[in-house]
Structure formats: structure tokens, C-alpha cells
Design a protein around this motif. Structure first.
Motif, PDB file in Angstrom:
ATOM      1  N   GLY A  14     -50.403 -21.352 -12.412  1.00  0.00           N
ATOM      2  CA  GLY A  14     -51.067 -21.852 -11.224  1.00  0.00           C
ATOM      3  C   GLY A  14     -50.143 -21.950 -10.023  1.00  0.00           C
ATOM      4  N   ASP A  15     -48.841 -22.181 -10.266  1.00  0.00           N
ATOM      5  CA  ASP A  15     -47.889 -22.284  -9.157  1.00  0.00           C
ATOM      6  C   ASP A  15     -47.291 -20.937  -8.774  1.00  0.00           C
ATOM      7  N   GLY A  16     -47.791 -19.852  -9.403  1.00  0.00           N
ATOM      8  CA  GLY A  16     -47.317 -18.518  -9.069  1.00  0.00           C
ATOM      9  C   GLY A  16     -46.195 -18.003  -9.951  1.00  0.00           C
ATOM     10  N   THR A  17     -45.665 -18.839 -10.825  1.00  0.00           N
ATOM     11  CA  THR A  17     -44.579 -18.426 -11.712  1.00  0.00           C
ATOM     12  C   THR A  17     -45.068 -17.372 -12.706  1.00  0.00           C
ATOM     13  N   GLY A  18     -44.302 -16.291 -12.839  1.00  0.00           N
ATOM     14  CA  GLY A  18     -44.678 -15.227 -13.754  1.00  0.00           C
ATOM     15  C   GLY A  18     -43.867 -15.271 -15.042  1.00  0.00           C
ATOM     16  N   ARG A  27     -55.850 -18.569 -18.645  1.00  0.00           N
ATOM     17  CA  ARG A  27     -56.926 -18.055 -17.803  1.00  0.00           C
ATOM     18  C   ARG A  27     -56.809 -16.537 -17.736  1.00  0.00           C
ATOM     19  N   VAL A  28     -57.877 -15.851 -18.130  1.00  0.00           N
ATOM     20  CA  VAL A  28     -57.811 -14.399 -18.245  1.00  0.00           C
ATOM     21  C   VAL A  28     -57.621 -13.730 -16.879  1.00  0.00           C
ATOM     22  N   ASP A  29     -58.124 -14.354 -15.804  1.00  0.00           N
ATOM     23  CA  ASP A  29     -57.946 -13.741 -14.483  1.00  0.00           C
ATOM     24  C   ASP A  29     -56.496 -13.798 -14.021  1.00  0.00           C
ATOM     25  N   ARG A  30     -55.633 -14.527 -14.741  1.00  0.00           N
ATOM     26  CA  ARG A  30     -54.212 -14.575 -14.420  1.00  0.00           C
ATOM     27  C   ARG A  30     -53.388 -13.689 -15.351  1.00  0.00           C
ATOM     28  N   VAL A  31     -54.065 -12.971 -16.229  1.00  0.00           N
ATOM     29  CA  VAL A  31     -53.402 -12.090 -17.185  1.00  0.00           C
ATOM     30  C   VAL A  31     -53.340 -10.681 -16.619  1.00  0.00           C
ATOM     31  N   SER A  32     -52.217 -10.002 -16.837  1.00  0.00           N
ATOM     32  CA  SER A  32     -52.095  -8.592 -16.461  1.00  0.00           C
ATOM     33  C   SER A  32     -51.320  -7.857 -17.549  1.00  0.00           C
ATOM     34  N   GLU A  33     -51.484  -6.561 -17.588  1.00  0.00           N
ATOM     35  CA  GLU A  33     -50.792  -5.697 -18.544  1.00  0.00           C
ATOM     36  C   GLU A  33     -50.979  -6.138 -19.997  1.00  0.00           C
ATOM     37  N   PRO A  34     -52.198  -6.436 -20.431  1.00  0.00           N
ATOM     38  CA  PRO A  34     -52.386  -6.808 -21.838  1.00  0.00           C
ATOM     39  C   PRO A  34     -52.151  -5.606 -22.748  1.00  0.00           C
ATOM     40  N   PHE A  35     -51.478  -5.841 -23.857  1.00  0.00           N
ATOM     41  CA  PHE A  35     -51.159  -4.750 -24.782  1.00  0.00           C
ATOM     42  C   PHE A  35     -51.212  -5.261 -26.214  1.00  0.00           C
ATOM     43  N   ARG A  43     -56.667 -32.594 -20.644  1.00  0.00           N
ATOM     44  CA  ARG A  43     -55.280 -33.069 -20.625  1.00  0.00           C
ATOM     45  C   ARG A  43     -54.557 -32.619 -19.355  1.00  0.00           C
ATOM     46  N   ARG A  44     -54.924 -31.437 -18.827  1.00  0.00           N
ATOM     47  CA  ARG A  44     -54.227 -30.905 -17.662  1.00  0.00           C
ATOM     48  C   ARG A  44     -54.684 -31.538 -16.354  1.00  0.00           C
ATOM     49  N   GLN A  45     -55.790 -32.244 -16.375  1.00  0.00           N
ATOM     50  CA  GLN A  45     -56.281 -32.851 -15.142  1.00  0.00           C
ATOM     51  C   GLN A  45     -55.320 -33.944 -14.662  1.00  0.00           C
TER      52      GLN A  45
END
Length: 337
Positions: free
Chosen positions: A164-168, A201-209, A235-237
Motif C-alpha cells: 500500500g505504501d508503494g514498496t515493491g 490484493r491481486v490488483d497489486r500483483v505483477s509477473e505471476p509465475f 486486523r489491518r484496520q
């Protein structure tokens, strides 16, 4: 053991339609038959027109590949394109009701589509723009199908993930289930590097293999992927503090107020009471819950709750037929100040 040959053939076909290679021994174990019977059943599927490809080796594998034409007795070309486009549109936007089963169906269908039909599906997808409700982020159908295949085939899944904070980060997981909330898709998986269960979150996933490495599914702590996701989201709220004053005695407000929202205290030097507490619930939900108490109230903090209550009051005035003239007064009299 499945003794009914037609039923066994359908079960075998269903397994082969998962885009992966199945070792003969694993198929035999799944079907409860001998490897020789598996070989005979594969020959029967080939006679029916299903392009089953075999590989040599100590435990020869089988894979259903795309043929020159759609396998017989399934769907025709036009129906196949219509189904694929519909499933892609629904899966990509996490429309409520299009769940993991539909994503698996899309993965199976695209696995056997001839190249000419895959091109038609891609062309139609690129030329259309769906009008969807909600603010759920879109997801590439290819991402979902890769994940669904890894879940069904019990293969370790590697992907890039953006927090969420942009960290990859790069993740290697044992995927358990895909869960749709109606607005977003989530993957529940065991994270091997962190040695613990995680939700992504799947919309934050890329390059699945799908790595091809098999695993034995672990026991999920909650027993249900949907329940695990619900608890994880709760819990994350982040909790926040709020202050609300009421024009009623503390004991009257407390009688209608849920205990876990806090206990109101009398105001010094005046009538009414004040509620100072913290909660992790959505601001919108808290605004509705306060309005349902049936008493006049004023929100002191936080600013976000003040804004939400004001908008809610204006909306309710309009719904009651107050029109624009009443909307302004409603925002002030609704309890936010």
C-alpha cells in the motif's frame, strides 16, 4: 475408485483442462485406478478429439493442449468467444458473483482455445470498455488465470508485489484460494520467505509465475479462506479516536450505545454528555450507528467523521424530499459541527 468409465473420463478431462502437466502416477492416484487404466482413458479422449499430449520419462506426464479446432461436444467457436470475453470482463473487475470457480473456468477455456479464437477474444477485449460500478481496481484476467491454475495444480507461485505504501517485493508462495469481495480479488497464500499465511490484493500483483514445484496444502488457521481474509482485513484496520457530544443525559445515551463503542460521560457545567473513544470500524459505519441512536449529537473529531456525517445528513434530507434548500440546513442540523 471410480468404476463408471464415462464419469471417470469426465473427471480425467476436468483435471487435464487445468493448464499444467499431470504425471501419470498422480492422475492414477486422483482417479483411484492403475496407470494402465489412465493410459487407456487418455486414448479414449484422443479418439473423441481431445488433443492430449504425452511426455516420456520415469513418470510420463499428460497435458491437454490447444488443437487445430475446438474439442467436440463442448461449445462452438462463437459460444467460446462469447464465454471467454464475458468471463474476462467479469473477472477483471471482481464483479460480485464472478468467483474463483468462474476464473478456473476461464483458465480451462483459454487453455484449449485455438490461436485464431484467442486472437478474436483479445481483439474484442481491447476494443470494448466495460461500465462497472464500485471503485474496485481492475485486474488483468491473465493474472487471475495464472493464479487459479497454480491454486488448482498445487504449484508454488512467484510474483512481484506492491504494498500500500508503494514498496515493491518479490514473493514465493503456496497459493491456497482466490477470494472475491465483490470489489476486489485477494489471494490467500502461505508466504515461504515469511513462514506465515498472508493475503495479497491481486490488483497489486505483477509477473505471476507458476514455478511447477508441487506442494502439499497446509491447514489454514481459520479453515475457510473467506474467514481468514475477513479477519486479516479487520486486523489491518487502523484505530482512530473520536469525540461526540449528545444533548441527552449520559445514562440515556449509554442505554442505546453498544458497550464496545465506549461509555459516555456527563458534560461539566451543562446538560448532555460526551463520548470519547477509539474504534477500528469504517468511518461511514460509525456515522450511521450514531445516527441510529435517535438523539441529537455533534461530532467534534476527527475531521473525516465530521465530513461524513454532514454528507449523510444532506443525503437523508434529499431522500426525504427536502430538496437543495433543505440540504444545506440538513448538513448543519444533522449533527456535525
Amino acid at each position: 475408485m471410480t468404476t463408471d468409465t464415462p464419469a471417470r473420463l469426465l473427471q480425467l478431462l476436468s483435471l487435464l483442462q487445468t493448464p499444467r502437466e499431470w504425471p501419470g502416477g498422480e492422475l492414477a492416484e486422483r482417479l483411484g485406478v492403475s496407470r494402465r487404466t489412465v493410459r487407456r482413458d487418455v486414448d479414449r479422449l484422443r479418439e473423441l478429439g481431445y488433443p492430449v499430449q504425452a511426455t516420456r520419462g520415469s513418470d510420463g506426464g499428460y497435458r491437454l493442449v490447444a488443437g487445430k479446432a475446438m474439442p467436440p461436444l463442448v461449445v462452438d467457436d462463437e459460444e467460446a468467444v462469447a464465454i471467454a470475453v464475458g468471463l474476462r470482463a467479469g473477472a477483471g473487475h471482481a464483479i460480485e458473483g464472478v468467483d474463483e470457480a468462474s476464473v478456473r473456468a476461464l483458465a480451462k477455456l483459454e487453455q484449449v482455445l485455438p490461436a485464431r479464437l484467442r486472437h478474436r477474444v483479445s481483439t474484442l477485449q481491447a476494443a470494448t470498455t466495460p461500465l462497472t460500478s464500485g471503485d474496485g481496481a481492475s485486474v488483468a484476467p491473465e493474472t487471475l488465470t495464472v493464479m487459479a491454475s497454480a491454486v488448482a495444480g498445487r504449484e508454488r507461485l512467484r510474483f512481484a508485489y506492491r504494498a500500500g505504501d508503494g514498496t515493491g517485493t518479490r514473493r514465493v508462495t503456496e497459493p491456497y484460494r482466490l477470494v472475491s469481495t465483490g470489489r476486489r480479488w485477494y489471494l490467500v497464500a502461505y508466504d515461504l520467505d515469511r513462514a506465515d499465511w498472508r493475503t495479497f490484493r491481486v490488483d497489486r500483483v505483477s509477473e505471476p509465475f507458476a514455478t511447477g514445484a508441487r506442494f502439499t496444502p497446509r491447514e489454514l488457521p481459520t479453515g475457510s479462506a473467506a474467514e481468514y481474509l475477513r479477519q486479516s482485513m479487520y486486523r489491518r484496520q487502523e484505530s482512530y479516536a473520536f469525540t461526540v457530544t449528545f444533548a441527552e443525559p449520559a445514562e440515556r445515551v449509554a442505554a442505546r450505545l453498544p458497550a464496545w463503542l465506549g461509555t459516555p460521560e456527563p458534560l461539566e457545567g451543562g446538560d448532555g454528555c460526551v463520548l470519547r473513544s477509539t474504534t477500528g470500524d469504517m468511518v461511514e459505519w460509525l456515522a450511521v450507528r450514531l445516527a441510529m441512536l435517535g438523539y441529537e449529537f455533534t461530532v467534534r473529531e476527527p475531521a473525516e467523521l465530521v465530513e461524513v456525517v454532514g454528507k449523510l445528513g444532506a443525503r437523508l434530507v434529499r431522500a426525504a424530499g427536502g430538496g437543495e434548500a433543505g440540504a444545506g440546513a440538513g448538513a448543519g442540523a444533522g449533527g456535525a459541527g
